[in-house]
Design a protein around this motif. Sequence first.
Motif, PDB file in Angstrom:
ATOM      1  N   LEU A  71      42.817 -54.844  17.806  1.00  0.00           N
ATOM      2  CA  LEU A  71      42.367 -56.227  17.603  1.00  0.00           C
ATOM      3  C   LEU A  71      42.948 -56.860  16.343  1.00  0.00           C
ATOM      4  CD1 LEU A  71      38.598 -55.838  18.610  1.00  0.00           C
ATOM      5  CD2 LEU A  71      40.451 -56.823  19.971  1.00  0.00           C
ATOM      6  N   GLY A  72      43.645 -56.070  15.533  1.00  0.00           N
ATOM      7  CA  GLY A  72      44.217 -56.624  14.312  1.00  0.00           C
ATOM      8  C   GLY A  72      43.195 -56.932  13.244  1.00  0.00           C
ATOM      9  N   CYS A  73      42.049 -56.290  13.306  1.00  0.00           N
ATOM     10  CA  CYS A  73      40.976 -56.523  12.333  1.00  0.00           C
ATOM     11  C   CYS A  73      40.955 -55.416  11.280  1.00  0.00           C
ATOM     12  CB  CYS A  73      39.611 -56.553  13.026  1.00  0.00           C
ATOM     13  SG  CYS A  73      39.332 -57.974  14.089  1.00  0.00           S
ATOM     14  N   GLU A  74      40.532 -55.779  10.089  1.00  0.00           N
ATOM     15  CA  GLU A  74      40.203 -54.763   9.095  1.00  0.00           C
ATOM     16  C   GLU A  74      38.907 -54.091   9.538  1.00  0.00           C
ATOM     17  OE1 GLU A  74      39.523 -54.335   4.275  1.00  0.00           O
ATOM     18  OE2 GLU A  74      39.112 -56.247   5.269  1.00  0.00           O
ATOM     19  N   ILE A  75      38.869 -52.770   9.462  1.00  0.00           N
ATOM     20  CA  ILE A  75      37.704 -51.999   9.896  1.00  0.00           C
ATOM     21  C   ILE A  75      36.924 -51.520   8.680  1.00  0.00           C
ATOM     22  CG2 ILE A  75      36.922 -49.962  11.153  1.00  0.00           C
ATOM     23  CD1 ILE A  75      38.201 -52.142  12.910  1.00  0.00           C
ATOM     24  N   GLU A  76      35.615 -51.750   8.720  1.00  0.00           N
ATOM     25  CA  GLU A  76      34.704 -51.175   7.725  1.00  0.00           C
ATOM     26  C   GLU A  76      33.770 -50.207   8.433  1.00  0.00           C
ATOM     27  OE1 GLU A  76      34.114 -55.059   4.797  1.00  0.00           O
ATOM     28  OE2 GLU A  76      32.665 -54.612   6.359  1.00  0.00           O
ATOM     29  N   ILE A  77      33.520 -49.069   7.801  1.00  0.00           N
ATOM     30  CA  ILE A  77      32.451 -48.193   8.267  1.00  0.00           C
ATOM     31  C   ILE A  77      31.561 -47.880   7.077  1.00  0.00           C
ATOM     32  CG2 ILE A  77      33.737 -47.227  10.199  1.00  0.00           C
ATOM     33  CD1 ILE A  77      34.180 -44.703   8.484  1.00  0.00           C
ATOM     34  N   GLU A  78      30.318 -47.493   7.357  1.00  0.00           N
ATOM     35  CA  GLU A  78      29.315 -47.327   6.305  1.00  0.00           C
ATOM     36  C   GLU A  78      28.622 -45.976   6.427  1.00  0.00           C
ATOM     37  OE1 GLU A  78      27.098 -50.764   7.313  1.00  0.00           O
ATOM     38  OE2 GLU A  78      28.503 -52.154   6.370  1.00  0.00           O
ATOM     39  N   PRO A  79      29.362 -44.874   6.271  1.00  0.00           N
ATOM     40  CA  PRO A  79      28.722 -43.557   6.327  1.00  0.00           C
ATOM     41  C   PRO A  79      27.890 -43.291   5.075  1.00  0.00           C
ATOM     42  CG  PRO A  79      31.021 -43.325   5.713  1.00  0.00           C
ATOM     43  CD  PRO A  79      30.802 -44.787   6.000  1.00  0.00           C
ATOM     44  N   GLY A  80      26.761 -42.667   5.268  1.00  0.00           N
ATOM     45  CA  GLY A  80      25.926 -42.251   4.145  1.00  0.00           C
ATOM     46  C   GLY A  80      25.558 -40.794   4.284  1.00  0.00           C
ATOM     47  N   ARG A  81      24.777 -40.506   5.324  1.00  0.00           N
ATOM     48  CA  ARG A  81      24.273 -39.147   5.543  1.00  0.00           C
ATOM     49  C   ARG A  81      25.406 -38.131   5.643  1.00  0.00           C
ATOM     50  NH1 ARG A  81      19.369 -37.997   8.236  1.00  0.00           N
ATOM     51  NH2 ARG A  81      19.390 -40.145   8.999  1.00  0.00           N
ATOM     52  N   LEU A  82      26.492 -38.464   6.359  1.00  0.00           N
ATOM     53  CA  LEU A  82      27.536 -37.471   6.552  1.00  0.00           C
ATOM     54  C   LEU A  82      28.281 -37.190   5.255  1.00  0.00           C
ATOM     55  CD1 LEU A  82      29.559 -36.931   9.730  1.00  0.00           C
ATOM     56  CD2 LEU A  82      30.590 -36.485   7.531  1.00  0.00           C
ATOM     57  N   ILE A  83      28.284 -38.158   4.341  1.00  0.00           N
ATOM     58  CA  ILE A  83      28.931 -37.920   3.044  1.00  0.00           C
ATOM     59  C   ILE A  83      28.020 -37.126   2.112  1.00  0.00           C
ATOM     60  CG2 ILE A  83      29.686 -39.079   0.918  1.00  0.00           C
ATOM     61  CD1 ILE A  83      31.058 -41.148   2.666  1.00  0.00           C
ATOM     62  N   SER A  84      26.760 -37.549   1.995  1.00  0.00           N
ATOM     63  CA  SER A  84      25.891 -36.947   0.974  1.00  0.00           C
ATOM     64  C   SER A  84      24.978 -35.847   1.496  1.00  0.00           C
ATOM     65  CB  SER A  84      25.037 -38.030   0.305  1.00  0.00           C
ATOM     66  OG  SER A  84      24.178 -38.656   1.249  1.00  0.00           O
ATOM     67  N   GLY A  85      24.713 -35.824   2.803  1.00  0.00           N
ATOM     68  CA  GLY A  85      23.700 -34.904   3.320  1.00  0.00           C
ATOM     69  C   GLY A  85      23.970 -33.454   3.008  1.00  0.00           C
ATOM     70  N   ASN A  86      25.104 -32.941   3.482  1.00  0.00           N
ATOM     71  CA  ASN A  86      25.425 -31.534   3.256  1.00  0.00           C
ATOM     72  C   ASN A  86      26.025 -31.284   1.883  1.00  0.00           C
ATOM     73  OD1 ASN A  86      24.439 -30.519   5.663  1.00  0.00           O
ATOM     74  ND2 ASN A  86      26.330 -30.940   6.757  1.00  0.00           N
ATOM     75  N   GLY A 100      29.364 -50.148  10.960  1.00  0.00           N
ATOM     76  CA  GLY A 100      28.191 -49.398  10.536  1.00  0.00           C
ATOM     77  C   GLY A 100      28.500 -47.935  10.296  1.00  0.00           C
ATOM     78  N   GLY A 101      27.450 -47.136  10.310  1.00  0.00           N
ATOM     79  CA  GLY A 101      27.580 -45.700  10.103  1.00  0.00           C
ATOM     80  C   GLY A 101      26.813 -44.974  11.178  1.00  0.00           C
ATOM     81  N   GLY A 102      26.197 -43.846  10.819  1.00  0.00           N
ATOM     82  CA  GLY A 102      25.288 -43.193  11.741  1.00  0.00           C
ATOM     83  C   GLY A 102      25.712 -41.853  12.286  1.00  0.00           C
ATOM     84  N   LEU A 103      26.962 -41.421  12.010  1.00  0.00           N
ATOM     85  CA  LEU A 103      27.396 -40.134  12.544  1.00  0.00           C
ATOM     86  C   LEU A 103      26.544 -39.012  11.948  1.00  0.00           C
ATOM     87  CD1 LEU A 103      29.563 -39.030  14.471  1.00  0.00           C
ATOM     88  CD2 LEU A 103      31.041 -38.703  12.490  1.00  0.00           C
ATOM     89  N   GLY A 104      26.065 -38.120  12.812  1.00  0.00           N
ATOM     90  CA  GLY A 104      25.101 -37.108  12.397  1.00  0.00           C
ATOM     91  C   GLY A 104      25.721 -35.913  11.700  1.00  0.00           C
ATOM     92  N   ILE A 105      24.846 -35.112  11.080  1.00  0.00           N
ATOM     93  CA  ILE A 105      25.267 -33.875  10.411  1.00  0.00           C
ATOM     94  C   ILE A 105      24.509 -32.702  11.039  1.00  0.00           C
ATOM     95  CG2 ILE A 105      25.727 -35.105   8.262  1.00  0.00           C
ATOM     96  CD1 ILE A 105      23.184 -33.834   7.094  1.00  0.00           C
TER      97      ILE A 105
END
Length: 421
Positions: free
Chosen positions: A268-283, A237-242
């Motif tokens: 764990l040997g897994c591919e990791i997905e993250i879904e940032p939105g606000r931190l990319i576009s907010g500022n 997921g995402g969610g990191l604040g700005i």
Amino acid sequence: MDHFLYKNGILHAEDVALPEIAAAVGTPFYVYSSATLTRHFQVFEDALAGLDHLICYAMKSNSNQAVIAHMASLGAGMDVVSGGEYHRARAAGVPGDRIVFSGVGKTAEEMALALEGGIRQFNVESEPELQRLSQVAERMGKTAPITIRVNPDVDARTHEKIATGRKEDKFGIPIARAREVYRLAASLPGLQVIGIDVHIGSQLTDLEPFEIAYKKVAELTHALRADGHEISRLDLGGGLGIPYERSNTAPPLPLEYGEVIKRTVGDLGCEIEIEPGRLISGNAGLLVASTIYVKHGEDRDFLILDAAMNDLIRPAMYGAWHDMVPVVEPAPGAEQTPYDIVGPVCESGDTFAKQRNLPAMAEGDLIAFRSAGAYGAVMSSEYNSRPLIPEVMVNGDQFAVIRARPSFDDMINRDTIPTWV
């Protein structure tokens, strides 16, 4: 960091003076910095260096076609939550195998759309959705790659309306029932289990909730593998604040967030997905407005702008703070005046800030709302029959209108009067 700085006493977007854009498109308008979008994407890339990963931009934060295309050019995947967002991603040139479909209420039509056009995975949120997706995929002769979104019952310590990982929230399957639901998924035709999905909320300013949630995901990964499931991908997921309020302590950096990911699930040997939105576009965005009137009330002064709650609803909806600065740089030590900063919509809720200190403002003065690139234009409306405002993108010393302001005729002609009226 952003690329909105005063140069020679005038606030610029990269190398373009904001009054130049105002003269060309009128106010209010949104303006986005392509350099800031690029930088914010790159800091996430750096944070996940050494891990097999994909950064899927959360389009719900800002889904303008130019923004999507810019992010795709950097190598981003897309996180979509509706058929409309899926169409937007594909129209901007994003291949289906880089699109993740999230959301609690996917319809059969949306499922078929993504299966036909190509999809990286569906993040499934309920047992009825599993059943529906299986039926659609089987009918189409397709196999739907899925993760199941688990709800870890972790308090993200964010605003009530954007918390998503507590047991009382509508999102995901209780993590205590995950093994049972994965067994169901494995038994259904047309589905291929590939991983786990989790997302606990938006605008998080503390890393501890992430760490708690991701440790639970790690434990679940081991348990599901022991049950015979192939868990090769973790969508975190995402969610990191700005930092909306510059005077406050800044939220954790993406590099620190990346360390949490590596520490909790990196082995764990897994591919990791993250879904940032606000931190990319907010500022990466500003809302720029003009002062219509300075009104002197009985016990306060009002700064009445040509922007309103229909243009930026976050303060009215969430009580959100946006730093606001004059476009003309005030002199050092300039006296500050407290204003209630409001718009012209006929609602008392059309208030951006109360008793906010600014240098003395006059009619016609421009004011910029910082951190307005996320959940600004995408949540706007035509309430009070106010046209949607223009969106502009800047690249160095160039700017382009990426969504024009509609005319009143454009708005009116979308309606149809029945023949019997």
